[in-house]
Design an enzyme around this catalytic site. Structure first.
Site, PDB file in Angstrom:
ATOM      1  N   CYS A 105     -38.611  52.263  60.374  1.00 52.40           N
ATOM      2  CA  CYS A 105     -39.184  52.099  61.709  1.00 52.40           C
ATOM      3  C   CYS A 105     -38.275  52.750  62.747  1.00 52.40           C
ATOM      4  O   CYS A 105     -37.066  52.492  62.768  1.00 52.40           O
ATOM      5  CB  CYS A 105     -39.371  50.617  62.024  1.00 52.40           C
ATOM      6  SG  CYS A 105     -39.973  50.281  63.702  1.00 52.40           S
ATOM      7  N   CYS A 108     -36.715  49.765  65.061  1.00 52.39           N
ATOM      8  CA  CYS A 108     -35.720  48.766  64.650  1.00 52.39           C
ATOM      9  C   CYS A 108     -35.019  49.089  63.340  1.00 52.39           C
ATOM     10  O   CYS A 108     -34.130  48.344  62.924  1.00 52.39           O
ATOM     11  CB  CYS A 108     -36.379  47.396  64.555  1.00 52.39           C
ATOM     12  SG  CYS A 108     -37.635  47.262  63.257  1.00 52.39           S
ATOM     13  N   CYS A 154     -44.955  47.342  62.202  1.00 53.50           N
ATOM     14  CA  CYS A 154     -43.659  46.951  61.655  1.00 53.50           C
ATOM     15  C   CYS A 154     -43.581  45.440  61.733  1.00 53.50           C
ATOM     16  O   CYS A 154     -43.801  44.848  62.793  1.00 53.50           O
ATOM     17  CB  CYS A 154     -42.525  47.586  62.466  1.00 53.50           C
ATOM     18  SG  CYS A 154     -40.884  46.961  62.010  1.00 53.50           S
ATOM     19  N   CYS A 157     -40.474  44.302  64.369  1.00 54.11           N
ATOM     20  CA  CYS A 157     -40.513  44.458  65.831  1.00 54.11           C
ATOM     21  C   CYS A 157     -41.938  44.524  66.388  1.00 54.11           C
ATOM     22  O   CYS A 157     -42.115  44.566  67.608  1.00 54.11           O
ATOM     23  CB  CYS A 157     -39.738  45.708  66.254  1.00 54.11           C
ATOM     24  SG  CYS A 157     -40.489  47.279  65.750  1.00 54.11           S
ATOM     25  N   CYS A 184     -52.305  55.425  56.704  1.00 53.55           N
ATOM     26  CA  CYS A 184     -52.328  56.619  57.538  1.00 53.55           C
ATOM     27  C   CYS A 184     -51.402  56.365  58.731  1.00 53.55           C
ATOM     28  O   CYS A 184     -51.748  55.590  59.632  1.00 53.55           O
ATOM     29  CB  CYS A 184     -53.760  56.901  57.991  1.00 53.55           C
ATOM     30  SG  CYS A 184     -53.989  58.492  58.787  1.00 53.55           S
TER      31      CYS A 184
END
Length: 222
Positions: A105, A108, A154, A157, A184
């Site tokens: 991510c 984070c 995510c 976060c 996707c």
């Protein structure tokens, strides 16, 4: 006859506009799913009516001003505003399983996808057949999940990553054909960390001679 012509033109305009809005219509365009295309906007509107916060309940939290400072403009637009990058606009779309490493991510650092699960979908967005435990998928009914897809975030976060579709079976010869899933993902939401060390690759970097552009958010921008 004039009325029929008017209805036909209206349908083409509505369908054309819907297809240009977001990638959730990619499968419907490929398969000619007219009924699904017509019903999708109402499903999206229903999702927008009961949004889930991108902040509350997540381990990593920042104010919007802090996020805007931490992230690049492209990352902020995707992760915090739920935007969508244009097809083939992220350098990570060009990566294959030969690029061994982990996709994390950009907000984070949570590991999200493994390189061995990446496949070429031809959609223009980085695609994966399986997600790591750090990915959170939107909870929707089975019909909507099949016709309209699901948002993925995510799990640490709450940052928007992209969409999950149940059309993996059409990608014969890939890992998605086995799982039936296609994650996707917007490349700008990711940072690729090579296996064994090396320089990180930021997904908001475009391929040569390309500029990342974004589509309006379908989701709550908090």
């Amino acid at each position: 006859m004039i009325f029929s012509l008017f209805v036909g033109l209206a349908y083409l305009v509505i369908s054309s506009n819907a297809l240009s809005i977001n990638r959730r219509h990619y499968l419907q365009w490929q398969t000619g799913g007219c009924i699904a295309t017509l019903t999708t906007p109402s499903a999206a509107a229903q999702a927008a009516a009961t949004p889930k916060s991108r902040t509350e309940g997540y381990a990593v939290q920042h104010t919007e001003r802090e996020w805007a400072y931490i992230l690049s403009g492209a990352q902020y637009n995707i992760l915090r505003k739920g935007g969508t990058e244009r097809q083939k606009s992220s350098i990570l779309n060009t990566f294959t399983t030969a690029n061994a490493g982990t996709y994390t991510c950009a907000g984070c650092g949570t590991p999200l996808f493994a390189s061995q699960d990446k496949f070429s979908s031809g959609t223009g967005w980085p695609s994966f057949s399986v997600a790591l435990s750090g990915v959170e998928a939107e909870e929707v009914d089975a019909v909507r999940a099949t016709l309209d897809g699901r948002e993925v975030r995510c799990g640490t976060c709450g940052g928007h990553l992209g969409d999950l579709f149940n059309d993996g079976w059409i990608y014969r010869g890939t890992s998605a054909a086995k799982t039936g899933k296609r994650y996707c993902i917007d490349g700008a939401a990711l940072i690729f960390k090579p296996e064994g060390g090396g320089e990180d690759v930021f997904g908001d970097d475009p391929p040569p001679n390309r500029v990342i552009q974004y589509q309006p958010s379908m989701y709550r921008d908090t």
